[in-house]
Design a protein around this motif. Structure first.
Motif, PDB file in Angstrom:
ATOM      1  N   ALA A  38       0.835  -1.203   0.000  1.00 37.42           N
ATOM      2  CA  ALA A  38       0.000   0.000   0.000  1.00 37.42           C
ATOM      3  C   ALA A  38       0.870   1.253   0.000  1.00 37.42           C
ATOM      4  O   ALA A  38       0.561   2.229  -0.690  1.00 37.42           O
ATOM      5  N   MET A  84      -3.870  -2.930   0.692  1.00 35.46           N
ATOM      6  CA  MET A  84      -4.316  -2.409  -0.598  1.00 35.46           C
ATOM      7  C   MET A  84      -5.832  -2.196  -0.637  1.00 35.46           C
ATOM      8  O   MET A  84      -6.303  -1.170  -1.108  1.00 35.46           O
ATOM      9  N   PHE A  87      -7.059   0.976   1.239  1.00 40.21           N
ATOM     10  CA  PHE A  87      -6.743   2.207   0.518  1.00 40.21           C
ATOM     11  C   PHE A  87      -7.641   2.365  -0.706  1.00 40.21           C
ATOM     12  O   PHE A  87      -8.130   3.461  -0.976  1.00 40.21           O
TER      13      PHE A  87
END
Length: 92
Positions: A38, A84, A87
């Motif tokens: 991320a 991931m 986000f």
């Protein structure tokens, strides 16, 4: 509701290639871990090297805090992982 990254707990890179940091909200504190993937994809980290991850964390601290607030779950005995998916969910 005041939410901020605790300056008394220095962000650090864990063995699992995450950056661990503590967020305070009113009288509670929660440890979060943001993944290297991320940080590289959304926060501009150049690589998974410790220094690159920490620089990216510092540069994108406000955005990371926004994601942490959306994912806030008070679990005092374990860290909340931000990867991931978290986000992507906040950014779109």
């Amino acid at each position: 509701m005041s939410v901020y990254v605790d300056e008394g707990f220095r962000p650090c890179v864990t063995e699992c290639k995450t950056v661990a940091f503590r967020v305070c909200c009113d009288d509670r504190a929660q440890i979060f871990e943001v993944s290297a993937e991320a940080l590289m994809t959304f926060c501009g980290a150049a690589s998974q090297r410790k220094q690159d991850l920490l620089v990216a964390f510092e540069d994108a601290q406000q955005e990371i805090l926004t994601v942490a607030v959306q994912k806030w779950t008070f679990r005092p005995t374990e860290a909340v992982r931000l990867g991931m998916d978290e986000f992507r969910m906040v950014r779109h």
